[in-house]
Design an enzyme around this catalytic site. Structure first.
Site, PDB file in Angstrom:
ATOM      1  N   HIS A  88       0.805  -1.222   0.000  1.00 28.15           N
ATOM      2  CA  HIS A  88       0.000   0.000   0.000  1.00 28.15           C
ATOM      3  C   HIS A  88       0.838   1.271   0.000  1.00 28.15           C
ATOM      4  O   HIS A  88       0.304   2.358  -0.201  1.00 28.15           O
ATOM      5  CB  HIS A  88      -0.939   0.006   1.203  1.00 28.15           C
ATOM      6  CG  HIS A  88      -2.024  -1.023   1.121  1.00 28.15           C
ATOM      7  ND1 HIS A  88      -3.328  -0.714   0.802  1.00 28.15           N
ATOM      8  CD2 HIS A  88      -1.980  -2.367   1.278  1.00 28.15           C
ATOM      9  CE1 HIS A  88      -4.048  -1.818   0.794  1.00 28.15           C
ATOM     10  NE2 HIS A  88      -3.261  -2.832   1.077  1.00 28.15           N
ATOM     11  N   ASP A 296       3.437   9.635  -1.063  1.00 25.78           N
ATOM     12  CA  ASP A 296       2.281   8.828  -0.685  1.00 25.78           C
ATOM     13  C   ASP A 296       2.131   7.675  -1.659  1.00 25.78           C
ATOM     14  O   ASP A 296       2.339   7.857  -2.868  1.00 25.78           O
ATOM     15  CB  ASP A 296       0.999   9.672  -0.704  1.00 25.78           C
ATOM     16  CG  ASP A 296       0.120   9.432   0.512  1.00 25.78           C
ATOM     17  OD1 ASP A 296       0.238   8.354   1.112  1.00 25.78           O
ATOM     18  OD2 ASP A 296      -0.672  10.319   0.861  1.00 25.78           O
TER      19      ASP A 296
END
Length: 386
Positions: A88, A296
């Site tokens: 992730h 991110d």
């Protein structure tokens, strides 16, 4: 997990070694050998539990940087399983990944999977190149050969339940709460919204600096706009997080101390967690969503905001270094390390011509609607079973 395991495995190896390293070493990672053994032991416990729960020939999907060793451990005891892994967060380039004393162990752990998924194409490339360099593995960026096995590597950008957010945005209770929030923030004020975990990768301090610059130059005033910063507490036992929280709260205090007047503050700051339902009226009330992480893996907040814009209003300011940037090209992209550039883009977002804003949002909504979380899961699992 015991408290010592949480301290060493989670707060230590996961969040003071892997997390900063995989986020471009924004903060210097720590390589503490006392944290490695607990990481291995906790991964073994997860692998054992999965092996006991899975029926013969089952599909097992392992997730994220806390469990990088599980695929190989699982394969060693259950070679009958189909094993998938999804990361992730970003996967760092070779030059950074090579810092890890345990780089070979972690790569071999992941190579126990049949299919390894990443958020972006560059993340997948970074992994494949590291695997070819540091293990006895050959192949291409999308297919690696581990002995007689083939391990497939690809990008699968994660997403959200678009329909849930869209339906919730239209709900009467959401609309009522949205009107209430806008009235409380001040009639006629443009609302800039930021929603983050309280994490040093999210660029909260840089965002505040850009907003403060606009106030200082008189390009905006507290009469015509307000910044709402929601910062969910995160990993507070880790020193760097407590330190960052203090710094951010001091900056918010300084901005409000200098620019606020009775009844109107420059920044509304919430340091607490919000449920999805509680966030909805804030998304709906926001004229500009500011999502500016320094790094991110994907960032789903920006996609959630897009899904709530049922009338195609609103503008998204998005960091180039969020994984979502490659999909959401019609947002206003910024370099979060460029405070001047970010301030200019935020000012542009507040003054974007209405038709331009609606056109951009219509395209963004089409992208997110088409590529929702159900498609993401379906494509990954179909590829894993193939």
């Amino acid at each position: 997990l015991s408290q010592p395991e949480i301290d060493r495995y989670y707060n230590g190896f996961c969040n003071r070694t892997l997390w900063p390293l995989f986020h471009d070493a924004i903060r210097a990672p720590e390589f503490n050998h006392a944290w490695w053994r607990p990481y291995v032991e906790v991964n073994q416990r997860f692998a054992k539990a999965a092996a006991e729960a899975a029926g013969h020939g089952s599909v097992v999907w392992v997730h994220d940087y806390q469990l990088l060793l599980v695929p190989r451990m699982l394969r060693e005891v259950r070679p009958d399983l189909k094993i998938g892994f999804f990361l992730h967060i970003p996967f760092p380039p070779e030059e950074l990944f090579s810092w890890l004393p345990w780089r070979v162990d972690l790569l071999q752990g992941l190579l126990g999977a049949d299919l390894i998924g990443f958020q972006t194409h560059s993340d997948a490339q970074n992994f494949s190149r590291a695997a070819r360099r540091y293990t006895d593995t050959d192949g291409t960026d999308t297919e690696l050969h581990v002995g007689k096995r083939t391990v497939r590597v690809n990008s699968y950008p994660i997403s959200i339940d678009f329909d849930w957010f869209e339906e919730r945005a239209r709900a009467p209770e959401t609309l009522a709460e949205t009107l209430k929030i806008k009235a409380e923030l001040g009639k006629g004020r443009r609302v800039l919204l930021a929603v983050d975990r309280l994490d040093y990768t999210k660029g909260i301090d840089s965002r505040l600096a850009a907003y403060e610059l606009l106030l200082k130059r008189g390009q905006i005033s507290i009469d015509d706009c307000v910044l709402v910063q929601i910062a969910a507490p995160s990993r507070e036992p880790v020193f760097e997080y407590a330190e960052m929280r203090t710094k951010i709260e001091q900056v918010v205090g300084r901005i409000n101390g200098e620019y606020s007047v009775p009844g109107r503050v420059a920044v509304h700051y919430f340091r607490r967690s919000f449920t999805r339902e509680e966030l909805m009226p804030f998304y709906c009330a926001a004229d500009v969503m500011v999502v500016t992480p320094l790094r991110d893996g994907m960032n789903l907040v920006c996609k959630e905001y897009i899904a709530t814009r049922t009338a195609h209003t609103g503008v998204l300011v998005l960091s180039e270094f969020a994984g979502a940037a490659s999909q959401l090209r019609r947002s206003l992209l910024v370099n979060p390390r460029d405070i001047e550039g970010m301030a200019a883009t935020m000012h542009n977002a507040m003054n974007l011509p209405r038709q331009d804003a609606k056109h951009r949002m219509a395209i963004l909504r089409t992208v997110v609607r088409r590529h929702d979380v159900h498609e993401w899961a379906g494509i990954f699992l179909e590829a894993l079973r193939a």
